[in-house]
Design a protein around this motif. Structure first.
Motif, PDB file in Angstrom:
ATOM      1  N   PHE A 244      38.282  42.092  37.712  1.00 24.70           N
ATOM      2  CA  PHE A 244      38.987  40.875  37.323  1.00 24.70           C
ATOM      3  C   PHE A 244      38.647  39.769  38.326  1.00 24.70           C
ATOM      4  CE2 PHE A 244      41.462  44.064  35.125  1.00 24.70           C
ATOM      5  CZ  PHE A 244      41.780  43.441  33.923  1.00 24.70           C
ATOM      6  N   PRO A 245      38.446  38.541  37.837  1.00 18.36           N
ATOM      7  CA  PRO A 245      38.125  37.427  38.760  1.00 18.36           C
ATOM      8  C   PRO A 245      39.323  37.088  39.641  1.00 18.36           C
ATOM      9  CG  PRO A 245      38.483  36.581  36.543  1.00 18.36           C
ATOM     10  CD  PRO A 245      38.492  38.085  36.423  1.00 18.36           C
ATOM     11  N   THR A 246      39.047  36.669  40.838  1.00 12.29           N
ATOM     12  CA  THR A 246      40.123  36.278  41.752  1.00 12.29           C
ATOM     13  C   THR A 246      40.563  34.828  41.519  1.00 12.29           C
ATOM     14  OG1 THR A 246      38.461  35.652  43.413  1.00 12.29           O
ATOM     15  CG2 THR A 246      39.380  37.906  43.522  1.00 12.29           C
ATOM     16  N   ARG A 247      39.679  34.022  40.895  1.00 11.86           N
ATOM     17  CA  ARG A 247      40.015  32.623  40.616  1.00 11.86           C
ATOM     18  C   ARG A 247      39.506  32.252  39.220  1.00 11.86           C
ATOM     19  NH1 ARG A 247      38.219  28.754  45.420  1.00 11.86           N
ATOM     20  NH2 ARG A 247      39.444  27.338  44.089  1.00 11.86           N
ATOM     21  N   VAL A 248      40.265  31.413  38.512  1.00 15.01           N
ATOM     22  CA  VAL A 248      39.887  30.951  37.174  1.00 15.01           C
ATOM     23  C   VAL A 248      40.088  29.430  37.133  1.00 15.01           C
ATOM     24  CG1 VAL A 248      40.335  31.100  34.701  1.00 15.01           C
ATOM     25  CG2 VAL A 248      40.598  33.139  36.147  1.00 15.01           C
ATOM     26  N   ASN A 249      39.060  28.667  36.711  1.00 20.87           N
ATOM     27  CA  ASN A 249      39.184  27.200  36.647  1.00 20.87           C
ATOM     28  C   ASN A 249      39.855  26.792  35.330  1.00 20.87           C
ATOM     29  OD1 ASN A 249      37.202  27.221  34.619  1.00 20.87           O
ATOM     30  ND2 ASN A 249      35.560  27.024  36.139  1.00 20.87           N
ATOM     31  N   ALA A 250      40.085  25.519  35.176  1.00 21.52           N
ATOM     32  CA  ALA A 250      40.816  24.998  34.014  1.00 21.52           C
ATOM     33  C   ALA A 250      40.083  25.275  32.722  1.00 21.52           C
ATOM     34  CB  ALA A 250      41.054  23.502  34.187  1.00 21.52           C
ATOM     35  N   GLU A 251      38.782  25.101  32.718  1.00 19.78           N
ATOM     36  CA  GLU A 251      37.992  25.343  31.500  1.00 19.78           C
ATOM     37  C   GLU A 251      38.080  26.805  31.085  1.00 19.78           C
ATOM     38  OE1 GLU A 251      33.402  24.845  29.867  1.00 19.78           O
ATOM     39  OE2 GLU A 251      33.957  24.105  31.859  1.00 19.78           O
ATOM     40  N   GLN A 252      38.013  27.692  32.049  1.00 27.34           N
ATOM     41  CA  GLN A 252      38.095  29.122  31.741  1.00 27.34           C
ATOM     42  C   GLN A 252      39.486  29.464  31.216  1.00 27.34           C
ATOM     43  OE1 GLN A 252      36.916  30.448  35.637  1.00 27.34           O
ATOM     44  NE2 GLN A 252      34.849  31.032  34.933  1.00 27.34           N
ATOM     45  N   LYS A 253      40.503  28.888  31.799  1.00 27.43           N
ATOM     46  CA  LYS A 253      41.860  29.140  31.316  1.00 27.43           C
ATOM     47  C   LYS A 253      42.017  28.687  29.869  1.00 27.43           C
ATOM     48  CE  LYS A 253      44.183  28.808  35.811  1.00 27.43           C
ATOM     49  NZ  LYS A 253      45.146  28.039  36.640  1.00 27.43           N
ATOM     50  N   ALA A 254      41.447  27.523  29.565  1.00 28.02           N
ATOM     51  CA  ALA A 254      41.529  27.026  28.193  1.00 28.02           C
ATOM     52  C   ALA A 254      40.824  27.959  27.231  1.00 28.02           C
ATOM     53  CB  ALA A 254      40.919  25.624  28.122  1.00 28.02           C
ATOM     54  N   GLY A 255      39.699  28.480  27.637  1.00 34.22           N
ATOM     55  CA  GLY A 255      38.967  29.408  26.792  1.00 34.22           C
ATOM     56  C   GLY A 255      39.751  30.687  26.554  1.00 34.22           C
ATOM     57  N   ILE A 256      40.461  31.174  27.576  1.00 33.57           N
ATOM     58  CA  ILE A 256      41.267  32.382  27.429  1.00 33.57           C
ATOM     59  C   ILE A 256      42.436  32.128  26.459  1.00 33.57           C
ATOM     60  CG2 ILE A 256      42.833  33.971  28.653  1.00 33.57           C
ATOM     61  CD1 ILE A 256      41.017  33.593  31.126  1.00 33.57           C
TER      62      ILE A 256
END
Length: 262
Positions: A244-256
């Motif tokens: 699992f990634p330790t950090r997620v940016n805003a774009e990645q969060k939106a994709g999830i």
């Protein structure tokens, strides 16, 4: 000119100046005594034959020395030679050797005795054929391969199988376990397992299921051979370690969020 044959009584009288005991008994009406009684009368003890019967040792004048020794051991309770305790060694084996079987040669040093009883050190090669499916703790015994000593039976030499660690597989009874580390993306979108089996085959296993942290893939008949029936094998279990990634940016969060709903 031949002399007339004399009786035993006449011969006795010639030596001792009197009638023989047998003749006296016949004249007095006393019954004949045994040879043992006569021996005791002259020498004050039992005859050798009577002593043999009392101790249980049979006469063996014409027998061989081994028979005499056995008679003495049985009559007087002489214990048979003892035996040294078993000598134990570890036999490290790879999973490949326990999967396919292998021939292992082990050199031992032992003392052997010659005909004079003197001992000398000698080296000997012992051959061990491992069988497919052998497990840790399996024992292979070579009887009486220990040091030779007078009046002692040599010890048995025992080898105990131990499993060497493997870089890819671990063993659980008849099953094999392999772990793959994958990303979250691979866990959701699919993953293909590539591995080389213990007998050298290339195995390709596509996985189209969503792989969650407790997910396992079971592959029948790809585990360890089952001892006694090499045509059957245990299960290959594939486990997954999801990174699992330790950090997620805003774009990645939106994709999830788009992937899993509002």
């Amino acid at each position: 000119m031949t002399s007339q044959s004399r009786s035993a009584d006449d011969i006795f009288a010639g030596f001792f100046g009197s009638n023989s005991p047998n003749q006296n008994r016949r004249e007095t009406g006393i019954s004949s005594r045994s040879a043992d009684d006569i021996f005791a009368g002259f020498f004050g003890s039992n005859s050798p034959n009577q002593n043999r019967r009392a101790t249980g040792i049979s006469s063996n004048i014409n027998g061989d020395d081994n028979d005499i020794s056995r008679s003495c051991e049985q009559s007087f309770g002489v214990s048979a030679p003892g035996k040294d305790p078993a000598i134990k060694h570890t036999l490290p084996c790879s999973l490949e050797e326990l999967y396919q079987g292998a021939t292992k040669r082990v050199k031992i040093t032992r003392e052997v005795a010659d005909r004079s009883g003197l001992t000398r050190k000698t080296e000997e090669i012992l051959t061990i054929d491992t069988k497919p499916g052998w497990k840790k703790g399996t024992k292979i015994t070579f009887e009486e391969k220990g040091n030779e000593r007078p009046n002692i039976t040599p010890a048995d030499v025992v080898f105990i199988v131990d499993e060497k660690p493997h870089s890819e597989f671990t063993r659980d009874g008849n099953d094999l376990i392999v772990t793959r580390r994958i990303s979250v993306t691979e866990a959701f979108t699919g993953y293909t397992v590539h591995l080389i089996t213990l007998d050298g085959r290339n195995l390709t296993l596509p996985i189209n299921d969503v792989i969650h942290p407790n997910y396992q893939k079971f592959v029948p008949n790809e585990g360890m051979p089952i001892l006694g029936d090499p045509t059957k094998r245990g299960i290959l279990k594939i486990k997954f370690d999801i990174r699992f990634p330790t950090r997620v940016n805003a774009e990645q969060k939106a994709g999830i969020r788009r992937l899993f709903g509002p």
